[in-house]
Design a protein around this motif. Structure first.
Motif, PDB file in Angstrom:
ATOM      1  N   UNK A  81       0.844  -1.190   0.000  1.00  0.00           N
ATOM      2  CA  UNK A  81       0.000   0.000   0.000  1.00  0.00           C
ATOM      3  C   UNK A  81       0.880   1.242   0.000  1.00  0.00           C
ATOM      4  N   UNK A  82       0.628   2.244  -0.748  1.00  0.00           N
ATOM      5  CA  UNK A  82      -0.501   2.593  -1.601  1.00  0.00           C
ATOM      6  C   UNK A  82      -0.291   2.235  -3.074  1.00  0.00           C
ATOM      7  N   UNK A  83       0.760   1.513  -3.409  1.00  0.00           N
ATOM      8  CA  UNK A  83       1.057   1.214  -4.807  1.00  0.00           C
ATOM      9  C   UNK A  83       0.208   0.076  -5.356  1.00  0.00           C
ATOM     10  N   UNK A  84      -0.115  -0.895  -4.527  1.00  0.00           N
ATOM     11  CA  UNK A  84      -0.996  -1.989  -4.932  1.00  0.00           C
ATOM     12  C   UNK A  84      -2.340  -1.771  -4.261  1.00  0.00           C
ATOM     13  N   UNK A  85      -3.341  -1.478  -5.033  1.00  0.00           N
ATOM     14  CA  UNK A  85      -4.690  -1.321  -4.467  1.00  0.00           C
ATOM     15  C   UNK A  85      -5.259  -2.684  -4.093  1.00  0.00           C
ATOM     16  N   UNK A  86      -5.123  -3.637  -4.994  1.00  0.00           N
ATOM     17  CA  UNK A  86      -5.522  -5.010  -4.719  1.00  0.00           C
ATOM     18  C   UNK A  86      -4.250  -5.820  -4.494  1.00  0.00           C
ATOM     19  N   UNK A  87      -4.358  -6.843  -3.698  1.00  0.00           N
ATOM     20  CA  UNK A  87      -3.198  -7.672  -3.449  1.00  0.00           C
ATOM     21  C   UNK A  87      -2.872  -8.574  -4.622  1.00  0.00           C
ATOM     22  N   UNK A  88      -1.617  -8.896  -4.777  1.00  0.00           N
ATOM     23  CA  UNK A  88      -1.187  -9.891  -5.762  1.00  0.00           C
ATOM     24  C   UNK A  88      -1.367 -11.261  -5.122  1.00  0.00           C
ATOM     25  N   UNK A  89      -2.106 -12.135  -5.782  1.00  0.00           N
ATOM     26  CA  UNK A  89      -2.419 -13.450  -5.234  1.00  0.00           C
ATOM     27  C   UNK A  89      -1.862 -14.522  -6.164  1.00  0.00           C
ATOM     28  N   UNK A  90      -1.129 -15.488  -5.584  1.00  0.00           N
ATOM     29  CA  UNK A  90      -0.545 -16.586  -6.341  1.00  0.00           C
ATOM     30  C   UNK A  90      -0.855 -17.889  -5.625  1.00  0.00           C
ATOM     31  N   UNK A  91      -1.287 -18.877  -6.378  1.00  0.00           N
ATOM     32  CA  UNK A  91      -1.532 -20.196  -5.791  1.00  0.00           C
ATOM     33  C   UNK A  91      -0.218 -20.979  -5.786  1.00  0.00           C
ATOM     34  N   UNK A  92      -0.189 -22.064  -4.995  1.00  0.00           N
ATOM     35  CA  UNK A  92       1.022 -22.880  -4.924  1.00  0.00           C
ATOM     36  C   UNK A  92       1.305 -23.576  -6.253  1.00  0.00           C
ATOM     37  N   UNK A  93       0.284 -23.744  -7.093  1.00  0.00           N
ATOM     38  CA  UNK A  93       0.502 -24.374  -8.396  1.00  0.00           C
ATOM     39  C   UNK A  93       1.334 -23.479  -9.323  1.00  0.00           C
ATOM     40  N   UNK A  94       1.272 -22.163  -9.133  1.00  0.00           N
ATOM     41  CA  UNK A  94       2.042 -21.246  -9.981  1.00  0.00           C
ATOM     42  C   UNK A  94       3.435 -20.963  -9.426  1.00  0.00           C
ATOM     43  N   UNK A  95       3.713 -21.453  -8.217  1.00  0.00           N
ATOM     44  CA  UNK A  95       5.014 -21.217  -7.577  1.00  0.00           C
ATOM     45  C   UNK A  95       5.879 -22.458  -7.745  1.00  0.00           C
ATOM     46  N   UNK A  96       7.061 -22.251  -8.306  1.00  0.00           N
ATOM     47  CA  UNK A  96       7.977 -23.371  -8.509  1.00  0.00           C
ATOM     48  C   UNK A  96       8.764 -23.679  -7.241  1.00  0.00           C
ATOM     49  N   UNK A  97       9.304 -22.628  -6.596  1.00  0.00           N
ATOM     50  CA  UNK A  97      10.102 -22.802  -5.383  1.00  0.00           C
ATOM     51  C   UNK A  97       9.832 -21.657  -4.418  1.00  0.00           C
ATOM     52  N   UNK A  98       9.867 -21.963  -3.130  1.00  0.00           N
ATOM     53  CA  UNK A  98       9.802 -20.960  -2.069  1.00  0.00           C
ATOM     54  C   UNK A  98      10.833 -21.364  -1.020  1.00  0.00           C
ATOM     55  N   UNK A  99      11.723 -20.458  -0.689  1.00  0.00           N
ATOM     56  CA  UNK A  99      12.792 -20.788   0.250  1.00  0.00           C
ATOM     57  C   UNK A  99      13.313 -19.533   0.914  1.00  0.00           C
ATOM     58  N   UNK A 100      13.982 -19.724   2.045  1.00  0.00           N
ATOM     59  CA  UNK A 100      14.592 -18.618   2.774  1.00  0.00           C
ATOM     60  C   UNK A 100      16.054 -18.565   2.372  1.00  0.00           C
ATOM     61  N   UNK A 101      16.515 -17.347   2.065  1.00  0.00           N
ATOM     62  CA  UNK A 101      17.901 -17.197   1.626  1.00  0.00           C
ATOM     63  C   UNK A 101      18.516 -15.929   2.190  1.00  0.00           C
TER      64      UNK A 101
END
Length: 173
Positions: A81-101
């Motif tokens: 906020x205030x740049x994104x009025x609506x949130x960006x939503x992604x399902x796990x099917x569209x995500x290849x990897x998620x990790x802490x780095x």
């Protein structure tokens, strides 16, 4: 089961730097014998006074920005906020990897804030709003990458482990 974190830029030191640079201008404006008096300031519509306070107003507005990161068993949602009025939503099917780095804000992304990776890697974006050197990175199947800094990295790591084991999400590494 969800993890939500809200964070914003904490740039108190910018007020100090701005104040130190504006102080000589204010001193000349007020204490100089050749400086404008009240009637001259009134004739200028108090423009010098507004010019002195405008940088502080801009810093205040920048500090009101807030990143909201929400991770659930359904996927990822974030809004700056205030740049994104609506949130960006992604399902796990569209995500290849998620990790802490670990990352270096200056050498990889050029500093703090919303940044693209240096050297024209425009599909690699980062939301770095604190001075910790660890963050959560998402790599999407379309080649896009997003890094989020976090104030609660240990809680986030435990949440991701629990999410992966409970819901068998293959994207979490």
């Amino acid at each position: 089961m969800e993890f939500e974190e809200k964070q914003g830029l904490k740039i108190w030191w910018l007020y100090l730097i701005t104040g130190l640079t504006i102080f000589p201008t204010v001193a000349i404006l007020i204490f100089s014998e050749d400086g404008p008096n009240f009637t001259e300031l009134k004739a200028m519509y108090f423009a010098p006074v507004f010019a002195v306070f405008l940088p502080f107003l801009i810093i205040f507005i920048i500090q009101q920005n807030q990143l909201t990161l929400l991770i659930t068993q359904n996927g990822l949602s974030y809004k700056y906020f205030p740049f994104h009025r609506k949130g960006n939503i992604y399902s796990w099917e569209s995500i290849e990897r998620a990790y802490i780095r670990k990352f270096d804000a200056f050498s990889e992304y050029g500093g703090y804030g919303v940044k693209h990776r240096l050297w024209f890697k425009l599909k690699d974006k980062a939301y770095i709003l604190n001075d910790y050197s660890k963050g959560l990175k998402f790599e999407f199947k379309d080649g896009k990458k997003v890094l989020f800094s976090s104030n609660r990295i240990d809680e986030l790591e435990l949440f991701l482990i629990n999410l992966k084991t409970k819901y068998s999400i293959q994207a979490i590494c």
